[in-house]
Write a protein that holds these residues in place. Structure first.
Motif, PDB file in Angstrom:
ATOM      1  N   LEU A  85       0.816  -1.209   0.000  1.00 50.81           N
ATOM      2  CA  LEU A  85       0.000   0.000   0.000  1.00 50.81           C
ATOM      3  C   LEU A  85       0.854   1.265   0.000  1.00 50.81           C
ATOM      4  CD1 LEU A  85      -2.796  -1.078   2.497  1.00 50.81           C
ATOM      5  CD2 LEU A  85      -2.897  -1.005   0.000  1.00 50.81           C
ATOM      6  N   ASP A  86       2.060   1.187   0.574  1.00 52.66           N
ATOM      7  CA  ASP A  86       2.927   2.367   0.613  1.00 52.66           C
ATOM      8  C   ASP A  86       3.368   2.778  -0.783  1.00 52.66           C
ATOM      9  OD1 ASP A  86       2.729   2.442   3.367  1.00 52.66           O
ATOM     10  OD2 ASP A  86       4.508   1.187   3.642  1.00 52.66           O
ATOM     11  N   ARG A  87       3.738   1.820  -1.616  1.00 52.66           N
ATOM     12  CA  ARG A  87       4.195   2.099  -2.981  1.00 52.66           C
ATOM     13  C   ARG A  87       3.044   2.082  -3.991  1.00 52.66           C
ATOM     14  NH1 ARG A  87       8.945  -2.008  -3.945  1.00 52.66           N
ATOM     15  NH2 ARG A  87       9.120  -2.515  -1.755  1.00 52.66           N
ATOM     16  N   GLY A  88       1.918   1.513  -3.600  1.00 53.12           N
ATOM     17  CA  GLY A  88       0.791   1.419  -4.521  1.00 53.12           C
ATOM     18  C   GLY A  88       1.017   0.367  -5.600  1.00 53.12           C
ATOM     19  N   THR A  89       1.676  -0.752  -5.246  1.00 55.18           N
ATOM     20  CA  THR A  89       1.966  -1.802  -6.227  1.00 55.18           C
ATOM     21  C   THR A  89       1.385  -3.128  -5.766  1.00 55.18           C
ATOM     22  OG1 THR A  89       4.061  -2.314  -5.176  1.00 55.18           O
ATOM     23  CG2 THR A  89       4.114  -0.716  -6.974  1.00 55.18           C
ATOM     24  N   VAL A  90       1.201  -4.003  -6.738  1.00 51.00           N
ATOM     25  CA  VAL A  90       0.752  -5.362  -6.477  1.00 51.00           C
ATOM     26  C   VAL A  90       1.831  -6.297  -6.993  1.00 51.00           C
ATOM     27  CG1 VAL A  90      -0.981  -7.099  -6.994  1.00 51.00           C
ATOM     28  CG2 VAL A  90      -1.662  -4.719  -6.687  1.00 51.00           C
ATOM     29  N   MET A  91       2.274  -7.221  -6.133  1.00 47.63           N
ATOM     30  CA  MET A  91       3.291  -8.196  -6.545  1.00 47.63           C
ATOM     31  C   MET A  91       2.585  -9.476  -6.977  1.00 47.63           C
ATOM     32  SD  MET A  91       6.289  -6.823  -6.025  1.00 47.63           S
ATOM     33  CE  MET A  91       7.373  -8.208  -5.908  1.00 47.63           C
ATOM     34  N   LEU A  92       2.836  -9.914  -8.193  1.00 48.78           N
ATOM     35  CA  LEU A  92       2.291 -11.162  -8.711  1.00 48.78           C
ATOM     36  C   LEU A  92       3.396 -12.206  -8.741  1.00 48.78           C
ATOM     37  CD1 LEU A  92       0.088  -9.750 -11.578  1.00 48.78           C
ATOM     38  CD2 LEU A  92      -0.615 -10.434  -9.288  1.00 48.78           C
ATOM     39  N   THR A 100       9.821  -7.065 -13.101  1.00 45.77           N
ATOM     40  CA  THR A 100       8.886  -6.029 -13.522  1.00 45.77           C
ATOM     41  C   THR A 100       7.755  -5.904 -12.523  1.00 45.77           C
ATOM     42  OG1 THR A 100       7.587  -7.594 -14.785  1.00 45.77           O
ATOM     43  CG2 THR A 100       9.381  -6.479 -15.946  1.00 45.77           C
ATOM     44  N   ARG A 101       7.105  -4.736 -12.581  1.00 46.08           N
ATOM     45  CA  ARG A 101       5.947  -4.515 -11.696  1.00 46.08           C
ATOM     46  C   ARG A 101       4.827  -3.940 -12.492  1.00 46.08           C
ATOM     47  NH1 ARG A 101       7.612  -3.626  -5.761  1.00 46.08           N
ATOM     48  NH2 ARG A 101       9.618  -4.531  -5.861  1.00 46.08           N
TER      49      ARG A 101
END
Length: 101
Positions: A85-92, A100-101
């Motif tokens: 939530l801090d970076r606003g990313t989702v790790m798949l 890559t992100r």
């Protein structure tokens, strides 16, 4: 021979034969349906072994306590996916290998 002596003399062989019979029954039954848990014969063997070896008792108590522990997400390797939530990313799952992100 005294009846008590006879009973004591036959207790180990009869117990062993009974354990083998129950083990065969459990194997036949387990093949018919999937059942989770420790078989009765394994419990019997563990308890008889624990009578003679104190370390076996400790092992059985340790197994019982480990079964009661809850698995936390952070206890092992990092999760294959997650949300930051801090970076606003989702790790798949494929993101870590490719970078890559």
């Amino acid at each position: 021979m005294d009846p008590v002596e006879t009973l004591l003399a036959w207790s180990i062989p009869v117990g062993t034969l009974l354990m083998v019979a129950v083990g065969v029954f459990e194997l036949v039954r387990a093949r018919r349906r999937k059942r989770a848990g420790t078989p009765l014969t394994a419990t019997y063997i563990n308890e008889v072994t624990a009578m003679f070896y104190g370390t076996k008792r400790r092992e059985l108590e340790h197994r019982a306590s480990v079964e009661m522990l809850r698995d936390e997400e952070g206890d092992n390797a990092p999760p294959a996916y997650g949300i930051d939530l801090d970076r606003g990313t989702v790790m798949l799952p494929g993101d870590r290998a490719s970078g890559t992100r």
